[in-house]
Design an enzyme around this catalytic site. Structure first.
Site, short mmCIF file in Angstrom:
data_model
loop_
_atom_site.label_atom_id
_atom_site.label_comp_id
_atom_site.label_asym_id
_atom_site.label_seq_id
_atom_site.Cartn_x
_atom_site.Cartn_y
_atom_site.Cartn_z
N THR A 1 0.82 -1.21 0.00
CA THR A 1 0.00 0.00 0.00
C THR A 1 0.86 1.27 0.00
O THR A 1 2.01 1.25 0.45
CB THR A 1 -0.89 0.00 1.27
OG1 THR A 1 -1.50 1.26 1.43
CG2 THR A 1 -0.08 -0.28 2.53
N ASP A 2 0.25 2.37 -0.46
CA ASP A 2 0.96 3.66 -0.38
C ASP A 2 1.06 4.17 1.05
O ASP A 2 1.84 5.08 1.35
CB ASP A 2 0.29 4.71 -1.29
CG ASP A 2 -1.15 5.02 -0.91
OD1 ASP A 2 -1.70 4.40 0.03
OD2 ASP A 2 -1.76 5.90 -1.57
N GLU A 3 0.27 3.56 1.97
CA GLU A 3 0.27 4.06 3.36
C GLU A 3 1.61 3.86 4.05
O GLU A 3 1.87 4.48 5.08
CB GLU A 3 -0.85 3.40 4.18
CG GLU A 3 -2.21 3.70 3.64
CD GLU A 3 -3.33 3.55 4.65
OE1 GLU A 3 -3.05 3.45 5.85
OE2 GLU A 3 -4.49 3.55 4.22
N TYR B 1 -1.86 -0.53 11.09
CA TYR B 1 -2.01 -1.18 9.78
C TYR B 1 -0.81 -0.87 8.89
O TYR B 1 -0.15 -1.77 8.35
CB TYR B 1 -3.31 -0.73 9.09
CG TYR B 1 -3.33 -1.03 7.60
CD1 TYR B 1 -3.41 -2.34 7.13
CD2 TYR B 1 -3.24 0.00 6.65
CE1 TYR B 1 -3.40 -2.63 5.77
CE2 TYR B 1 -3.23 -0.28 5.29
CZ TYR B 1 -3.31 -1.59 4.85
OH TYR B 1 -3.30 -1.86 3.50
N LYS C 1 2.18 -3.29 7.35
CA LYS C 1 2.45 -3.46 5.90
C LYS C 1 3.90 -3.05 5.59
O LYS C 1 4.57 -3.70 4.79
CB LYS C 1 1.47 -2.63 5.06
CG LYS C 1 0.03 -3.09 5.07
CD LYS C 1 -0.20 -4.48 4.48
CE LYS C 1 -0.04 -4.55 2.99
NZ LYS C 1 -0.44 -5.88 2.44
#
Ligand code: NAD
Ligand code: DAU
Length: 351
Positions: free
Chosen positions: A132-134, A157, A161
């Site tokens: 993810t970009d997060e 989260y 990741k």
């Protein structure tokens, strides 16, 4: 069968679109969908392809190393596309350990199983980790995330990741495992679980319930139609350079409040409601702790190196998404009964 490709999390939102894409596009490959069927996994998402001869479903939890090893020994996959994860930021705030177990330990179990069956013979093998970009943290009002942006996760989260991405790279550097990583922005589309902003608002607009907007609603996300993410995964899985990461996004930034207003407008038209009726449901609620202000992806690398382009505009994608939810209200009713009700009460009503 030419290849065996094992996809984890294939009963979830994005995974189900990836499984469908691969089952239909590669009829001579054997596609194995490995999924634990948590609250977010739903085999209804794959009803249309479940009888295809090149498709197999295996129920398994990626935190169970022994089971994962035996599945890998049995099927001897040539390729892994790893999507299984706990994926909702708000749930990670109430239950971080579950995110460590699935997203970190589960990923390491898969890396170990792949390393063991491939036993240093990596010809034609590939481990594609879907991230993810997060992991990059938050942007201010300007700038974009590139593949070189430093990792700076803020939620349990995104920390889980980021950790899984580091393990994937460590297995490439230490054991030579052939890996690729994709870091994608926010997806939307059919089968999206209604704990996330867009499907939650679609569900609440249908039922004329409040539309909860965190904080002042000025948080910005970069939205991509889920089928375009599935196509990007196909491209990187087959053509991406080993050891590299590819950012995936739609150059499509929206502040949450503007996005929800657009959704209300389109739904009022489709439902034959008065102009402005659904927007009256907008309700500002307490903010998410550690809420990242803005995500925006620079997707130039996948575009220039692999020729990737999204196939739909946001207007088209949103319209298709609303149409799918309106035509599949049984699906929505099924996933919002039971556990969803207690999640919703705790998250939005505080009991
Ligand atoms: P989702 O929550 O809809 O689906 C997750 C799937 O994983 C479910 O089918 C679930 O049953 C399965 N799963 C969960 N824990 C498992 C376990 N321990 N063992 C086996 N299966 C398990 O998630 P999603 O939104 O489809 O996201 C898929 C992947 O893409 C995730 O890795 C996520 O981090 C990543 N991602 C999501 C988005 C997004 O906008 N949704 C954007 C970028 C990246
Ligand atoms: O950026 C990619 C990520 O996008 C994925 O890695 C995650 O798996 C996925 O869940 C998504 O994370 P977000 O936190 O951005 O998505 P969510 O739909 O939960 O929230 C989108 C924005 O809307 C965010 O700024 C929080 C806000 N929001 C969300 C909900 C659920 C609200 O204002 N109200 C809400 O009720």
């Amino acid at each position: 069968m030419s290849k065996t490709i094992l996809i984890t999390g294939g009963a979830g939102f994005i995974g189900s679109h990836v499984v469908r894409e691969f089952v239909l596009k590669y009829p001579s490959s054997h596609i194995i969908n490995l999924d634990a069927l948590t609250y977010a996994g739903n085999l209804e998402n794959l009803k249309d392809i479940e009888d295809k001869p090149n498709y197999t479903f295996v129920k398994a939890d990626i935190t169970d190393a022994a089971k994962i090893n035996s599945i890998f020994q049995e099927y001897q996959p040539d390729g892994i596309i790893h999507l299984a994860a706990e994926s909702h930021v708000d749930r990670s705030i109430t239950n971080p350990l579950e995110f460590v177990m699935t997203n970190v330990i589960g990923t390491v179990n898969l890396l170990n199983a792949a390393k063991d069956i491939w036993a240093d013979n990596y010809e034609g093998k590939r481990f594609h980790h879907v991230s993810t970009d997060e992991v990059y943290g938050t942007l201010g009002e300007t700038g974009l995330f590139t593949e070189e942006t430093s990792y700076d996760p803020h939620s349990p989260y995104s920390a889980s990741k980021a950790s899984s991405d580091h393990f994937v790279r460590a297995y490439a550097d230490t054991y030579g495992l052939p890996v690729v990583i994709t870091n994608c922005s926010n997806n939307y589309g059919p089968n999206h679980f209604p704990e996330k902003l867009i499907p939650l608002c679609i569900h609440n607009i249908i039922h004329k319930k409040p539309l909860p907007i965190y904080g002042d609603g000025k948080f910005t996300r970069d939205w991509l139609f889920v089928i375009d993410h599935a196509k990007a995964i196909d491209l990187v899985f087959h053509k991406g350079n080993l050891g590299e990461s590819y950012n995936v996004g739609g150059f499509n930034e929206w502040q949450n409040i503007d996005l929800v207003k657009e959704l209300c407008k389109q739904m009022d038209e489709k439902l034959g409601r008065a102009v402005g009726e659904s927007a009256q449901l907008i309700t500002f609620v307490k903010d998410r702790p550690g809420h990242d202000l803005r995500y925006a992806i620079d997707a130039s690398k996948i575009n220039t190196e692999l020729g990737y382009e999204p196939s739909v505009t946001f207007e088209q994608g949103l319209s298709k998404t609303i149409d799918w939810f309106l035509a599949n209200q049984d699906w929505l009713d099924n996933v919002t009964s039971g556990d969803y009700q207690s999640y919703y009460k705790k998250q939005y009503i505080g009991s």
